[in-house]
Design an enzyme around this catalytic site. Structure first.
Site, PDB file in Angstrom:
ATOM      1  N   TYR A  90       0.680  -1.160  -0.100  1.00 58.44           N
ATOM      2  CA  TYR A  90      -0.059  -0.062   0.090  1.00 58.44           C
ATOM      3  C   TYR A  90       0.805   1.221   0.116  1.00 58.44           C
ATOM      4  O   TYR A  90       0.695   2.171  -0.751  1.00 58.44           O
ATOM      5  CB  TYR A  90      -0.970   0.047   1.048  1.00 58.44           C
ATOM      6  CG  TYR A  90      -1.886   1.148   1.180  1.00 58.44           C
ATOM      7  CD1 TYR A  90      -3.095   1.005   0.550  1.00 58.44           C
ATOM      8  CD2 TYR A  90      -1.690   2.238   2.053  1.00 58.44           C
ATOM      9  CE1 TYR A  90      -4.176   1.908   0.446  1.00 58.44           C
ATOM     10  CE2 TYR A  90      -2.746   3.389   2.112  1.00 58.44           C
ATOM     11  CZ  TYR A  90      -3.866   3.187   1.549  1.00 58.44           C
ATOM     12  OH  TYR A  90      -4.710   4.109   1.481  1.00 58.44           O
TER      13      TYR A  90
HETATM   14  P1  NAP Z   1     -13.594   1.599   0.864  1.00 58.21           P
HETATM   15  O1  NAP Z   1     -14.705   2.185   1.738  1.00 58.21           O
HETATM   16  O2  NAP Z   1     -13.009   0.122   1.256  1.00 58.21           O
HETATM   17  O3  NAP Z   1     -14.051   1.457  -0.507  1.00 58.21           O
HETATM   18  C1  NAP Z   1     -13.243   0.968  -1.723  1.00 58.21           C
HETATM   19  C2  NAP Z   1     -13.702   1.373  -2.956  1.00 58.21           C
HETATM   20  O4  NAP Z   1     -12.875   0.940  -4.089  1.00 58.21           O
HETATM   21  C3  NAP Z   1     -15.210   0.523  -3.086  1.00 58.21           C
HETATM   22  O5  NAP Z   1     -15.784   1.478  -3.816  1.00 58.21           O
HETATM   23  C4  NAP Z   1     -14.538  -0.760  -3.964  1.00 58.21           C
HETATM   24  O6  NAP Z   1     -15.508  -1.267  -4.792  1.00 58.21           O
HETATM   25  C5  NAP Z   1     -13.634  -0.067  -4.844  1.00 58.21           C
HETATM   26  N1  NAP Z   1     -12.463  -1.148  -5.258  1.00 58.21           N
HETATM   27  C6  NAP Z   1     -11.626  -1.602  -4.233  1.00 58.21           C
HETATM   28  N2  NAP Z   1     -11.044  -2.602  -5.000  1.00 58.21           N
HETATM   29  C7  NAP Z   1     -11.231  -2.646  -6.278  1.00 58.21           C
HETATM   30  C8  NAP Z   1     -10.955  -3.180  -7.553  1.00 58.21           C
HETATM   31  N3  NAP Z   1     -10.165  -4.397  -7.561  1.00 58.21           N
HETATM   32  N4  NAP Z   1     -11.787  -3.024  -8.668  1.00 58.21           N
HETATM   33  C9  NAP Z   1     -12.522  -1.781  -8.697  1.00 58.21           C
HETATM   34  N5  NAP Z   1     -12.934  -1.128  -7.642  1.00 58.21           N
HETATM   35  C10 NAP Z   1     -12.312  -1.610  -6.413  1.00 58.21           C
HETATM   36  O7  NAP Z   1     -12.147   2.556   0.890  1.00 58.21           O
HETATM   37  P2  NAP Z   1     -12.060   3.982   1.242  1.00 58.21           P
HETATM   38  O8  NAP Z   1     -11.647   4.287   2.504  1.00 58.21           O
HETATM   39  O9  NAP Z   1     -13.483   4.706   0.779  1.00 58.21           O
HETATM   40  O10 NAP Z   1     -10.944   4.355   0.188  1.00 58.21           O
HETATM   41  C11 NAP Z   1     -10.863   4.960  -1.043  1.00 58.21           C
HETATM   42  C12 NAP Z   1      -9.671   5.578  -1.311  1.00 58.21           C
HETATM   43  O11 NAP Z   1      -9.152   6.511  -0.273  1.00 58.21           O
HETATM   44  C13 NAP Z   1      -8.619   4.366  -1.676  1.00 58.21           C
HETATM   45  O12 NAP Z   1      -7.928   4.619  -2.434  1.00 58.21           O
HETATM   46  C14 NAP Z   1      -7.781   4.394  -0.123  1.00 58.21           C
HETATM   47  O13 NAP Z   1      -6.540   3.771  -0.459  1.00 58.21           O
HETATM   48  C15 NAP Z   1      -7.888   5.837   0.040  1.00 58.21           C
HETATM   49  N6  NAP Z   1      -7.493   6.412   1.394  1.00 58.21           N
HETATM   50  C16 NAP Z   1      -8.461   5.846   2.127  1.00 58.21           C
HETATM   51  C17 NAP Z   1      -7.961   6.307   3.569  1.00 58.21           C
HETATM   52  C18 NAP Z   1      -8.799   5.833   4.761  1.00 58.21           C
HETATM   53  O14 NAP Z   1      -8.590   6.085   6.067  1.00 58.21           O
HETATM   54  N7  NAP Z   1     -10.125   5.344   4.605  1.00 58.21           N
HETATM   55  C19 NAP Z   1      -6.764   6.925   3.927  1.00 58.21           C
HETATM   56  C20 NAP Z   1      -6.025   7.345   2.861  1.00 58.21           C
HETATM   57  C21 NAP Z   1      -6.440   7.054   1.595  1.00 58.21           C
HETATM   58  P3  NAP Z   1     -16.668  -2.433  -4.365  1.00 58.21           P
HETATM   59  O15 NAP Z   1     -17.404  -1.648  -3.324  1.00 58.21           O
HETATM   60  O16 NAP Z   1     -17.432  -2.400  -5.529  1.00 58.21           O
HETATM   61  O17 NAP Z   1     -15.773  -3.461  -3.956  1.00 58.21           O
END
Ligand code: NAP
Length: 262
Positions: free
Chosen positions: A167
């Protein structure tokens, strides 16, 4: 004679996305869903992509259609190189104004046990798909001399993290890719920037929040003294997608409750 704009019309002219078409990946839930709500509220029609994006009813469709905007769902596993190529080719036929590369995933294991498969999978979704979609959709933006691309970085674009080597590698590379694309495209009408969320309460951080010791240590280090909500990130993304950010290029914007300031 030009009349001075009213405050409301000034704000509207800076932030309206009326008539724009936005692609948001990872739009089914979490931060991506909040971004969809934010961009549609500003007037954009939405193409929502995720691994399991429902073709019928779902939260993203409900949010967009209740705002009177057009909603197009697309399902694609972004770890699958050939599916990404197909998706990119299809999206490249549409006049996309905004691309938000938000889809991402994490695999938590100590580096000594982090498999090549996990490493490749995380890099595939978080980095390679971001590049391929940016290149293919960006080409049309360059031809039209207009477009906004927002990538999703992380605190681990700046720091090493613990137990997440794939990551961290992916998110550090997303920051570099953002600057690389911005350098080539800034004078051709296309803004490429990234948002770097701090610790957000979503499925992505579920396991981390279950680890009481890590979770307490993280919270104690956040000057804002709370985890972010997805909507905290969505406002910054709206800014980067708007005319207000026309002179912002290659930025990696932390939205972290002050985490990096510590
Ligand atoms: P999340 O709630 O786990 O949602 C992830 C999203 O990405 C979902 O829509 C999922 O689709 C999609 N996804 C995952 N794997 C995929 C794949 N192989 N192909 C297509 N779609 C895929 O995550 P989040 O926290 O909202 O994170 C969103 C972004 O922010 C990510 O890039 C993450 O790294 C980044 N981020 C998050 C945090 C945090 O603290 N949460 C911090 C820094 C950065 P499905 O629902 O259809 O599976």
């Amino acid at each position: 004679m030009t009349l001075a704009p009213t405050p409301a019309s000034y704000v509207e002219s800076l932030f309206s996305l009326e008539g724009k078409l936005a692609v948001v990946t990872g739009a089914s839930r979490g931060i991506g869903l909040a971004i969809v709500e934010s961009l549609a509220s500003a007037g954009a029609d939405i193409i929502a992509v995720s691994a399991g994006m429902p073709p019928g009813d779902g939260p993203a469709r409900t949010a967009v259609e209740s705002l009177g905007r057009a909603f197009t769902p697309m399902s694609a596993d972004l770890s699958d190189r050939s599916r990404v190529a197909e998706l990119a080719a299809e999206l490249a036929t549409r006049p996309v104004d905004i691309l938000v590369n938000n889809a991402g995933m994490i695999r938590r294991t100590p580096a000594s046990e982090h498999s090549d498969e996990d490493f490749d999978h995380v890099l595939g979704v978080n980095l390679r798909a971001t590049f391929t979609l940016s290149r293919e959709i960006g080409r049309g933006m360059l031809e039209r001399r207009s477009g906004k691309i927002v990538n999703t970085a992380s605190m681990l674009s700046f720091q090493g993290g613990i137990n997440v080597p794939g990551y961290t590698a992916s998110k550090s590379a997303v920051a570099g890719l953002t600057k690389a694309l911005a350098n080539e495209w800034a004078d051709r009408g296309v803004n490429v920037n990234a948002v770097a969320p701090g610790y957000v309460a979503t499925a992505n951080t579920h396991d981390l929040r279950l680890d009481a010791e890590r979770s307490d240590a993280i919270l104690a280090r956040i000057p804002a003294a709370r985890w972010a909500e997805p909507s905290d990130i969505a406002g910054a993304v709206l800014f980067l997608c708007s005319r207000a950010a026309d002179y912002v290029h290659g930025a990696v914007l932390p939205v972290d409750g002050g985490w990096l300031a510590r």
